[in-house]
Enzyme design. Structure first.
Site, PDB file in Angstrom:
ATOM      1  CB  ALA A  70      -0.875  -0.020   1.244  1.00 49.74           C
ATOM      2  N   GLY A 115       0.848  -5.532   0.402  1.00 52.18           N
ATOM      3  CA  GLY A 115      -0.232  -5.744  -0.572  1.00 52.18           C
ATOM      4  C   GLY A 115       0.242  -6.342  -1.886  1.00 52.18           C
ATOM      5  CD  GLU A 118      -1.736  -8.445   2.255  1.00 54.13           C
ATOM      6  OE1 GLU A 118      -1.649  -7.253   1.882  1.00 54.13           O
ATOM      7  OE2 GLU A 118      -2.247  -8.784   3.336  1.00 54.13           O
ATOM      8  CD  GLU A 138       2.011  -5.546   5.409  1.00 49.75           C
ATOM      9  OE1 GLU A 138       2.861  -6.439   5.628  1.00 49.75           O
ATOM     10  OE2 GLU A 138       1.285  -5.520   4.404  1.00 49.75           O
TER      11      GLU A 138
HETATM   12  N1  COA Z   1       4.540   3.322  -0.383  1.00 48.00           N
HETATM   13  C1  COA Z   1       4.926   4.500  -0.882  1.00 48.00           C
HETATM   14  N2  COA Z   1       6.125   4.718  -1.454  1.00 48.00           N
HETATM   15  C2  COA Z   1       6.964   3.675  -1.524  1.00 48.00           C
HETATM   16  C3  COA Z   1       6.629   2.406  -1.014  1.00 48.00           C
HETATM   17  C4  COA Z   1       5.349   2.249  -0.423  1.00 48.00           C
HETATM   18  N3  COA Z   1       4.914   1.069   0.048  1.00 48.00           N
HETATM   19  N4  COA Z   1       7.678   1.577  -1.203  1.00 48.00           N
HETATM   20  C5  COA Z   1       8.636   2.298  -1.814  1.00 48.00           C
HETATM   21  N5  COA Z   1       8.206   3.571  -1.992  1.00 48.00           N
HETATM   22  C6  COA Z   1       8.947   4.681  -2.622  1.00 48.00           C
HETATM   23  C7  COA Z   1       9.997   5.245  -1.687  1.00 48.00           C
HETATM   24  O1  COA Z   1       9.418   6.153  -0.774  1.00 48.00           O
HETATM   25  C8  COA Z   1      10.943   5.901  -2.679  1.00 48.00           C
HETATM   26  O2  COA Z   1      10.368   7.121  -3.076  1.00 48.00           O
HETATM   27  P1  COA Z   1      11.317   8.444  -3.195  1.00 48.00           P
HETATM   28  O3  COA Z   1      12.300   8.087  -4.271  1.00 48.00           O
HETATM   29  O4  COA Z   1      10.345   9.512  -3.582  1.00 48.00           O
HETATM   30  O5  COA Z   1      11.942   8.618  -1.851  1.00 48.00           O
HETATM   31  C9  COA Z   1      10.864   4.958  -3.892  1.00 48.00           C
HETATM   32  O6  COA Z   1       9.668   4.194  -3.737  1.00 48.00           O
HETATM   33  C10 COA Z   1      12.032   3.994  -3.943  1.00 48.00           C
HETATM   34  O7  COA Z   1      12.113   3.335  -2.700  1.00 48.00           O
HETATM   35  P2  COA Z   1      13.448   3.287  -1.801  1.00 48.00           P
HETATM   36  O8  COA Z   1      13.030   2.979  -0.399  1.00 48.00           O
HETATM   37  O9  COA Z   1      14.260   4.520  -2.023  1.00 48.00           O
HETATM   38  O10 COA Z   1      14.189   2.046  -2.484  1.00 48.00           O
HETATM   39  P3  COA Z   1      15.143   0.995  -1.776  1.00 48.00           P
HETATM   40  O11 COA Z   1      15.678   0.147  -2.874  1.00 48.00           O
HETATM   41  O12 COA Z   1      16.092   1.659  -0.850  1.00 48.00           O
HETATM   42  O13 COA Z   1      14.154   0.090  -0.846  1.00 48.00           O
HETATM   43  C11 COA Z   1      12.156  -1.186  -0.353  1.00 48.00           C
HETATM   44  C12 COA Z   1      13.136  -0.679  -1.445  1.00 48.00           C
HETATM   45  C13 COA Z   1      11.019  -1.880  -1.079  1.00 48.00           C
HETATM   46  C14 COA Z   1      12.878  -2.167   0.567  1.00 48.00           C
HETATM   47  C15 COA Z   1      11.652   0.014   0.486  1.00 48.00           C
HETATM   48  O14 COA Z   1      11.162   1.000  -0.410  1.00 48.00           O
HETATM   49  C16 COA Z   1      10.541  -0.335   1.426  1.00 48.00           C
HETATM   50  O15 COA Z   1      10.763  -0.899   2.485  1.00 48.00           O
HETATM   51  N6  COA Z   1       9.269   0.000   1.051  1.00 48.00           N
HETATM   52  C17 COA Z   1       8.127  -0.170   1.916  1.00 48.00           C
HETATM   53  C18 COA Z   1       7.599  -1.582   1.841  1.00 48.00           C
HETATM   54  C19 COA Z   1       6.441  -1.787   2.810  1.00 48.00           C
HETATM   55  O16 COA Z   1       6.547  -1.586   4.008  1.00 48.00           O
HETATM   56  N7  COA Z   1       5.284  -2.222   2.268  1.00 48.00           N
HETATM   57  C20 COA Z   1       4.100  -2.457   3.031  1.00 48.00           C
HETATM   58  C21 COA Z   1       3.269  -1.237   3.070  1.00 48.00           C
HETATM   59  S1  COA Z   1       1.823  -1.395   4.085  1.00 48.00           S
END
Ligand code: COA
Length: 264
Positions: A70, A115, A118, A138
């Site tokens: 999400a 998600g 999921e 999460e």
């Molecule tokens: N929602 C909104 N934005 C997200 C996102 C999410 N679930 N996952 C990644 N992004 C965005 C980041 O904020 C970043 O945006 P920015 O460039 O404007 O700062 C962009 O996507 C790239 O992500 P980044 O974190 O810089 O890449 P990374 O390679 O360092 O890490 C992940 C990748 C997937 C490990 C990390 O983005 C992450 O942990 N995301 C969240 C995953 C999560 O918790 N999902 C469940 C949500 S309920």
């Protein structure tokens, strides 16, 4: 393959009886906000009614992200009502995907988190790029999954493995996703879509009625008592035997020729 836009972040391509839905939000690694979830839900509702025309759906993403969950930015500062509304819409959409009469193939190109994992769990078949990472992180946000992760994952991989992933938030590589039964095959990144297409084409070439019924009998049977599932299986087989395609399959075998199935 030419694509049309269902939403700025959702692209759709058609190839015979196969549709390919691509989440296209590379800058946020495919994160789903309310508007994307709504557009996805509307598409799935429409697809359900086109089961004779479309027999297989492939879902994939773009770049490094399949769907990284999400949209966390959309959670920031919103009230309980908005949050609950998003969760309700997600549930409707994901349930609708899981219940599609079409066969569904998920081609996980990159991060499938929250998600995104999921969404994959709602599909019948999951192919994963060697670059993909899957998980339910999460808990690291002080939350838990709300799109079926606590329920569909244990049904697929067993409760202990599911709890490990839920309670640690650990991301798993493609090979482990296959080992635990959360995915069918790993693919080299460039081979992912060709393999998903090849698999989808094989499914689309099957007799349409048993293809649909195989999915329904397994999915309905999983949640039923064994005796009820076995009764359902016999009822479905009996009904298929009475169809034109059931008769054609047997006749073609006896005549040593390829069957011509019509979906009747
Ligand atoms: N929602 C909104 N934005 C997200 C996102 C999410 N679930 N996952 C990644 N992004 C965005 C980041 O904020 C970043 O945006 P920015 O460039 O404007 O700062 C962009 O996507 C790239 O992500 P980044 O974190 O810089 O890449 P990374 O390679 O360092 O890490 C992940 C990748 C997937 C490990 C990390 O983005 C992450 O942990 N995301 C969240 C995953 C999560 O918790 N999902 C469940 C949500 S309920």
């Amino acid at each position: 393959m030419p694509e049309e836009r269902l939403h700025p972040n959702l692209a759709l391509a058609r190839h015979g009886a196969i549709e390919i839905l691509r989440v296209d939000r590379e800058d946020a690694l495919g994160a789903l906000n309310f508007e994307i979830m709504e557009a996805l839900g509307d598409y799935v509702t429409d697809l359900r009614d086109r089961r004779d025309e479309v027999r297989v759906l492939i879902v994939t993403g773009t770049g490094r992200g399949f769907v990284a969950g999400a949209d966390i930015a959309g959670y920031n500062g919103v009230g309980q009502t908005v949050f609950d509304g998003f969760q309700r819409r997600s549930r409707q959409t994901l349930d609708a995907i899981a219940e599609l009469p079409q066969a569904t193939v998920c081609a996980v190109n990159g991060y499938a988190l929250g998600g995104g994992f999921e969404l994959a769990l709602c599909c019948d078949f999951v192919f994963v790029s060697e670059k993909a990472r899957l998980g339910l992180p999460e808990i690291k946000l002080g939350l838990l999954p709300g799109g079926g992760g606590t329920q569909r994952l244990p049904r697929l991989v067993g409760p202990m493995k599911a709890k490990e992933l839920l309670m640690t938030g650990r991301m798993i590589p493609a090979t482990e996703a296959v080992e635990i039964g959360a995915a069918l095959e790993t693919c080299a990144p460039d081979a992912l879509m060709p393999r998903a297409m090849e698999f989808a084409e094989a499914l689309a070439g099957m007799a349409p009625l048993p293809l649909r019924e195989a999915k329904r009998v397994v999915d309905d049977g999983i949640d039923a008592a064994l005796s009820a599932g076995l009764t359902l299986e016999q009822r479905v087989l009996g009904a298929l035997f009475a169809t034109d395609d059931g008769k054609e399959g047997i006749t073609a075998f006896m005549e040593k020729r390829a069957p011509v199935f019509t979906g009747h």
